[in-house]
Design an enzyme around this catalytic site. Structure first.
Site, PDB file in Angstrom:
ATOM      1  N   GLU A 248     -15.360  33.042  98.562  1.00 45.85           N
ATOM      2  CA  GLU A 248     -16.490  32.271  99.091  1.00 45.85           C
ATOM      3  C   GLU A 248     -17.726  32.933  98.516  1.00 45.85           C
ATOM      4  O   GLU A 248     -18.060  34.061  98.882  1.00 45.85           O
ATOM      5  CB  GLU A 248     -16.489  32.282 100.621  1.00 45.85           C
ATOM      6  CG  GLU A 248     -17.393  31.212 101.228  1.00 45.85           C
ATOM      7  CD  GLU A 248     -18.844  31.620 101.291  1.00 45.85           C
ATOM      8  OE1 GLU A 248     -19.627  31.151 100.428  1.00 45.85           O
ATOM      9  OE2 GLU A 248     -19.213  32.399 102.169  1.00 45.85           O
ATOM     10  N   CYS A 282     -25.748  31.872 102.970  1.00 45.17           N
ATOM     11  CA  CYS A 282     -25.226  31.142 101.810  1.00 45.17           C
ATOM     12  C   CYS A 282     -25.330  29.634 101.989  1.00 45.17           C
ATOM     13  O   CYS A 282     -25.352  28.885 101.018  1.00 45.17           O
ATOM     14  CB  CYS A 282     -23.771  31.541 101.540  1.00 45.17           C
ATOM     15  SG  CYS A 282     -22.642  31.215 102.912  1.00 45.17           S
TER      16      CYS A 282
END
Length: 482
Positions: A248, A282
């Site tokens: 990720e 993010c």
């Protein structure tokens, strides 16, 4: 001065060598703790304890493994104020955010995976007049988790909880920039009597102990959250041994604002998606595209709202935004302001370091920044900065804004603001990102898959997707005989 220790074989231990990393309080710029620079000796000790623990741990029932996570979650809730305090000291984020988001979510992660493991089903397939197949999901063995600095305990537990409850033993490496709450978490594990060796926490730099974890032959899977460049290096290394891998990574997430949106709700939410946690998420919306009919009004109203954001001491109840996590990251942010100016962008507000008084006078604070930039190919529109900076661009048509949104090497999340249900579904289908929020942001159901497209990574976390990653499925075929 706090001395952080590794957690190996159920105990807090010093590293086998004397190297230590200085840990800074971002809001003061001062050292407040040290953590180990772990090495191969420390890793081999952790591997040894995990190997010893694995047979017993993997043979425990789901319910018994889950019970340990529930107990840790209960203890974490009881000590939530202490954890929130140190999360804000370590990371620089407002204490109110640590209390409202980071620590409650860490508790939820533990409880969620302790519960959902009970629905981790096996399948059976009947072959008419021949026999039957059934599947087993078994733990992988020893797995490595590497978590980032922006949501330290939140993302640390997001990884270790499914790994543990699935029956694996874990070698976990939190960020060396924000190691404090993982250290405190190890104390909770000791208090609840988590079996020795089941979870081992090694502190240190990613380039040192993180690299060793990735390369170790006895670690069968790696779950990583962090920068794309590091993720690419991990992927290359894991490909050599076909090690199971989940990545990720970065994001440069577009926000698409149409002229038919619920305007008042949109403005409030876009402020949040732009600047929560100093923009160091993010999933933050960093590229804002506004339809031309409302562009001028949006720009004026958005800047007015940004002016109201108070950047200050994380422990001041009135602070909306705290400090940038490190001096290096602050320098990176400043470098992108210079890049924006050189690219001909217009700084509408912010773009500079903020100097505070008293204890925070040397802290790493940066003003919420809005950059007007109509060149979609510019670096500030294309590269992840991970900061309280957003760009503003206008668009005419649906087709044009989808092209703008997809014209990026990242594909983690997107945000769409429109009241037109047909448009919402169509653009959600066309846009290239792993998550699409419509008229909202950061609403998360922990059962849903989490992960991005393109350079934002591959593999999925969340719900059964995380359990699938941390297990290996075996098919067993039994033939009937007369």
């Amino acid at each position: 001065m706090i001395k952080i220790k590794n957690y190996t074989n159920g105990k807090l231990v010093d590293t086998q060598k004397s190297e230590e990393i200085k840990i800074y309080n971002p809001s003061t710029g001062k050292i407040y703790a040290t953590c180990p620079e772990s090495n191969s000796i420390d890793l081999n000790s952790a591997i040894k304890s995990a190997k010893k623990a694995f047979p017993g741990w993997s043979n425990l029932s789901y319910k018994k493994r889950g019970r340990f996570l529930f107990d840790i979650a209960d203890l974490l809730k009881k000590n939530s104020n202490e954890f929130a305090k140190y999360e804000s000291i370590d990371n620089g984020k407002p204490l109110s955010l640590s209390k409202k988001l980071d620590i409650p979510r860490a508790i939820d992660n533990l409880r969620f995976f302790a519960s959902i493991i009970n629905s981790n089903e096996s399948n059976a397939y009947h072959m008419e007049n021949i026999g039957i197949n059934y599947t087993l999901k078994q733990p992988i063995g020893i797995v490595g988790t590497i978590s980032p600095w922006n949501l330290p305990l939140y993302l640390f537990t997001w990884k270790i909880a499914p790994a543990l409850v699935a029956g694996n033993c874990v070698i976990a490496k939190p960020s060396e920039i924000t190691p404090m709450t993982a250290y405190l978490f190890s104390k909770l594990c000791i208090k609840v009597g988590l079996p020795k060796g089941v979870l081992n926490i090694l502190h240190g730099q990613g380039s040192v102990i993180g690299s060793k974890i990735v390369k170790h032959k006895d670690i069968k899977a790696i779950s990583f959250t962090g920068g794309t460049t590091t993720g690419e290096e991990i992927a290359r290394e894991c490909s050599k041994t076909f090690k199971k891998l989940n990545l990720e990574m970065g994001g440069k997430n577009p926000v698409l604002v149409f002229d038919d949106c619920n305007y008042s709700k949109m403005i409030k939410n876009v402020i949040k998606s732009s600047f929560l946690n100093q923009g160091q998420i993010c999933l933050a919306g960093s590229r804002i595209y506004v339809q031309k009919k409302i562009y001028k009004k949006f720009k004026n109203d958005f800047i007015k709202s940004v002016k109201k954001i108070k950047t200050g001491d994380p422990f001041d109840d009135n602070s909306d935004q705290g400090a940038i996590v490190s001096k290096n990251h602050l320098d990176k942010i400043n470098s992108y302001i210079e890049i924006a100016k050189n690219e001909g962008c217009k700084i509408l507000i912010g773009g500079k370091r903020i100097k505070l008084n008293s204890d925070c006078e040397n802290g790493w604070f940066f003003s919420p920044t809005v950059i007007e930039n109509f060149n979609n190919k510019s670096k500030v529109n294309q590269e992840e900065i991970f900061d309280p900076i957003v760009t503003l661009n206008s668009f005419d048509t649906d087709k044009e804004v989808v092209e703008f949104a997809n014209d990026n090497s990242y594909g983690l999340a997107s945000i769409i603001w429109t009241q037109n249900i047909n448009r919402a579904h169509r653009i959600a289908h066309e846009i290239k990102s792993g998550i699409v929020w419509i008229n909202c942001w950061l609403e998360r159901d922990l059962r849903t898959p989490f992960g991005g497209f393109k350079k934002s990574g591959y593999g999925k976390e969340g719900g059964v997707h995380a359990l699938d990653f941390f297990t290996q499925e075996k098919n067993i075929c039994i033939k009937y005989y007369d």
